[in-house]
Scaffold this active site. Structure first.
Site, short mmCIF file in Angstrom:
data_model
loop_
_atom_site.label_atom_id
_atom_site.label_comp_id
_atom_site.label_asym_id
_atom_site.label_seq_id
_atom_site.Cartn_x
_atom_site.Cartn_y
_atom_site.Cartn_z
N CYS A 2 0.87 -1.23 0.15
CA CYS A 2 -0.11 0.04 -0.09
C CYS A 2 0.65 1.34 0.05
CB CYS A 2 -1.07 0.14 1.28
SG CYS A 2 -2.02 -1.34 1.55
N ARG A 27 3.96 -0.31 -4.82
CA ARG A 27 3.70 -0.82 -3.49
C ARG A 27 2.38 -1.70 -3.18
NH1 ARG A 27 6.95 2.03 0.25
NH2 ARG A 27 5.79 1.52 1.70
N TRP A 74 -2.56 -2.80 -1.71
CA TRP A 74 -2.19 -4.32 -1.55
C TRP A 74 -3.18 -4.98 -0.51
CZ3 TRP A 74 -0.52 -8.35 1.40
CH2 TRP A 74 0.14 -9.56 0.56
N ASN A 100 -1.69 2.46 5.49
CA ASN A 100 -0.94 1.03 5.00
C ASN A 100 -0.35 0.67 6.38
OD1 ASN A 100 1.46 -0.34 4.07
ND2 ASN A 100 2.59 1.28 4.31
N GLY A 101 -0.77 -0.61 6.48
CA GLY A 101 -0.32 -1.44 7.52
C GLY A 101 -1.37 -2.49 7.99
N GLU A 478 18.78 -16.98 -6.21
CA GLU A 478 18.21 -15.47 -6.79
C GLU A 478 17.72 -15.75 -8.06
OE1 GLU A 478 17.22 -13.40 -5.29
OE2 GLU A 478 17.39 -11.59 -6.89
N LYS A 482 13.89 -14.56 -9.31
CA LYS A 482 13.57 -13.82 -10.33
C LYS A 482 12.75 -14.28 -11.47
CE LYS A 482 14.64 -10.81 -8.96
NZ LYS A 482 15.11 -10.60 -7.69
N GLU A 485 8.92 -14.91 -10.01
CA GLU A 485 8.07 -13.79 -9.65
C GLU A 485 7.69 -12.90 -10.91
OE1 GLU A 485 10.05 -10.96 -6.99
OE2 GLU A 485 11.74 -10.98 -7.86
N HIS A 501 18.55 -36.52 -4.29
CA HIS A 501 17.95 -36.91 -3.23
C HIS A 501 16.43 -36.77 -3.22
CE1 HIS A 501 21.57 -37.80 -1.22
NE2 HIS A 501 22.14 -36.68 -1.69
N LYS A 599 6.10 -4.22 -3.59
CA LYS A 599 7.48 -3.96 -3.27
C LYS A 599 8.01 -4.06 -1.91
CE LYS A 599 11.65 -2.47 -4.76
NZ LYS A 599 12.40 -3.50 -5.42
O1 M6R Z 1 12.99 -4.53 1.11
P1 M6R Z 1 13.47 -6.01 1.34
O2 M6R Z 1 14.91 -6.18 0.74
O3 M6R Z 1 13.61 -6.19 2.77
O4 M6R Z 1 12.60 -7.17 0.40
C1 M6R Z 1 12.85 -8.28 0.89
C2 M6R Z 1 11.86 -9.04 -0.14
O5 M6R Z 1 10.57 -8.69 0.01
C3 M6R Z 1 12.45 -8.98 -1.68
O6 M6R Z 1 13.61 -9.19 -2.00
C4 M6R Z 1 11.52 -9.63 -2.39
O7 M6R Z 1 11.80 -11.09 -2.24
C5 M6R Z 1 11.90 -9.16 -4.02
N1 M6R Z 1 10.29 -9.31 -4.63
C6 M6R Z 1 12.67 -10.17 -4.75
O8 M6R Z 1 12.87 -9.63 -6.18
#
Ligand code: M6R
Length: 604
Positions: A2, A27, A74, A100-101, A478, A482, A485, A501, A599
């Site tokens: 949000c 956000r 969100w 927001n929260g 990672e 990527k 997502e 395994h 985000k």
């Molecule tokens: O703002 P932060 O680095 O704490 O965020 C952590 C994760 O939410 C963030 O890395 C998320 O996994 C991303 N979408 C990855 O691309």
């Protein structure tokens, strides 16, 4: 999660609110709305869907008025719908609230309000706030806000309008980000600085529980006892352009390309003639018994690299934990430990909670954070900022690679101070680290077109398996995140040695495997795993700096530049960022705002 924005001044509020929301849409983007006050009434326009839907309703100009608040959502409590979109009126429509929260005790409060005759228009926790304000209002809005805040539990950044007070809005925060922007004859609030950077560079950061009364001519900040608090005005050095696409089709691609520059900013100033200097840390590395790293998502993956690196060069035990587990797993953290919290946004709820848990257990806390003055930065004992600049795409890129850079600096510094790294190795790593930005610049240029072609070939895949060992495994984690997502392809990362395994049973003809073999000590081992999946029909993209060894076993190869093995995750991750980006582009996804994500994850 949000985004909230607020404006009061002499201009029409709606265009400014819409502009701010556009910059905050990353956000949360399942619904949005604005409320504008004037003539003793508040008009709300809100709608389910992207901000563009709201734009159709407002036409960029409606409602008219010079004071207003806005929100992009969100969903947490209640599905995305017109009713659940913010702002939320009180029953008498005198108050309108954006939030927001999460209000954690909202069910209890819903009952409390229902018993007093209130009914509800939405399923949200936020509506509770507007109804409580009406319930407590007795001629003094500030008083009603204080009483409301004593009743609610949870996290919130709030923007509040009261219909009978022209040219004023209120704002408050607890455990959720909020900045106040100061202009000439106009003032603002927003969830983050870039949202209002085109309007002002002067900011105030309210502390937990503080309430701001915002008018065109000034901002008064009070504590929870309604006592005035003096605030420092901070002038932001961020470039307003940093939050624009600048000709790139997506923020993600722009941010991938910004990585060499971001790494220069993160690394160069910290390397002096006498060696690495980390001004943000004020503890003695020799006194640390163990390091805990806690983080989420990509930041956790950076922590996985950090564990291997710090353990190797500083000879210190490092445990990397998911921040969402940290506070519930009763970690053996004490005053002899250093807890490192890694976070791009500095607002991630689980990471913030891990920080507080570590402090409760008397550990010193070092934050590796990108957003200056974010909650995690403010609560940590020591801060090492990554200097990536604003990151807008939901999928982190430069946020992640600059975290790696800081972890390398930290590991080297600790190793040097503790005398656990040989001088020659230290000098080599420092030199190679300074060479990374130029090498990466060239690498991105070299590999951009190739990853685009590979994406054109592999985008119909339904599953992808990323395998590697050591640092390559961390990079695999990672890479898989990527891809999944932003492209929505099911992607998993496995330590290559673990395949046998269980997971290898999933491999069949044409399964897509990304085999990462950049660590020279482990290349041959990973190659055997690549052979195992190849024998079972998999299609393999190899990512390696040893094309001579891998070529025969892989259908395609991404060739990494030669660099120190510990630094390869920066290059591997960048190649996989580009691959994921182009796969998502081929599949037609909304790359900067993937479905269901946001985000900054400010809820648990
Ligand atoms: O703002 P932060 O680095 O704490 O965020 C952590 C994760 O939410 C963030 O890395 C998320 O996994 C991303 N979408 C990855 O691309």
């Amino acid at each position: 999660m949000c985004g909230i924005v607020g404006y009061t001044g002499k201009k029409q509020a709606t265009p400014i609110l819409m502009d701010g929301l556009e910059r905050l849409e990353y956000r949360g983007y399942d619904s949005s709305g604005i409320a504008v006050s004037g003539g003793g009434a508040i008009e709300i326009v809100k709608v389910k869907g992207r901000l563009s839907e709201l734009g159709k309703l407002t036409g960029g100009t409606r409602p008219a008025g010079t004071t207003g608040i806005g929100h992009t959502r969100w969903a947490t409590h209640g599905k995305p719908s017109n009713e659940n979109a913010h702002p939320h009126y009180s029953r008498d429509k005198k108050f309108a609230v954006v939030h927001n929260g999460i209000i954690e005790n909202y069910l209890e409060l819903r009952e409390f309000l229902a018993e007093r005759g209130f009914t509800f228009r939405s399923e949200t926790d936020t509506e509770i706030v507007s109804l409580l304000l009406e319930y407590y209002y007795d001629g003094d809005v500030l008083d009603a806000i204080v009483k409301m805040s004593r009743k609610v539990k949870g996290s919130y950044a709030l923007g509040i309008l009261y219909a009978d007070e022209a040219d004023v809005f209120y704002a408050m925060r607890k455990d959720s980000p909020l900045v106040i922007g100061l202009g000439e004859g106009e003032n603002f609030i927003a969830s983050d600085i870039p949202a209002i950077l085109p309007y002002t560079r002067k900011f105030i950061f309210p502390e937990e529980g503080e309430i701001a009364i915002v008018t065109p001519d000034g901002v008064t900040v009070c504590n929870g006892n309604k006592e005035r608090v003096e605030k420092t005005v901070v002038v932001s050095e961020l470039d307003a352009k940093a939050a624009e696409k600048d000709g790139y089709p997506h923020f993600m691609l722009k941010e991938i390309y910004e990585q060499p520059g971001a790494l220069r900013k993160t690394v160069y100033e910290r390397i002096k003639s006498e060696g690495i200097r980390l001004d943000g840390i004020r503890f003695d590395g020799k006194s640390v018994r163990k390091i805990y790293i806690a983080a989420c998502g990509s930041a956790y993956h950076a922590g996985a690299v950090g564990k291997y690196f710090i353990e190797k060069y500083a000879r210190l035990e490092v445990e990397t934990l998911l921040a969402s587990e940290f506070r519930y797993c009763d970690p053996l953290v004490d005053e002899n430990c250093l807890t490192v919290i890694i976070s791009q946004s500095g607002e991630t709820a689980d990471s913030l909670a891990a920080l507080r848990e570590a402090k409760r257990r008397k550990s010193r806390v070092l934050a590796i954070v990108n957003v200056v003055d974010s909650s995690i930065a403010r609560e940590a004992d020591d801060i090492l900022y990554t200097r990536a600049g604003p990151e807008i795409a939901v999928a982190t890129t430069k946020g992640y690679t600059t975290q790696l850079a800081v972890l390398y600096l930290l590991g080297l510094k600790l190793g040097h101070d503790r005398g656990t790294i040989a001088e020659a190795e230290y000098n080599t790593l420092v030199r190679e680290l300074t060479e990374v930005p130029a090498l990466l610049e060239k690498f991105i240029d070299d590999v951009n077109e190739q990853t685009q072609q590979l994406a054109g070939k592999y985008y119909p895949a339904t599953d992808a398996y990323f395998i590697g060992r050591g640092y390559d495994w961390s990079a695999a984690l990672e890479g898989a995140l990527k891809l999944k997502e932003i492209s929505y392809i099911h992607a998993e990362a496995y330590a290559a040695g673990e395949l046998k395994h269980g997971t290898i049973s999933l491999i069949e003809k044409n399964s897509l495997v990304i085999g990462i073999a950049a660590d020279p000590a482990l290349t041959e081992k990973t190659l055997s795993n690549i052979k195992e999946v190849k024998t079972r029909g998999a299609t393999v993209i190899g990512v390696t700096n040893r094309p001579d060894l891998l070529r025969a076993e892989c259908n395609d190869l991404i060739v990494l530049p030669k660099t120190h093995d510990a630094l390869t995750p920066i290059f591997t991750a960048t190649a996989l960022q580009l691959f994921a980006y182009y796969v998502a582009a081929s599949r037609g996804g909304d790359i900067d705002k993937p479905r269901n994500l946001a985000k900054s994850v400010t809820v648990e």
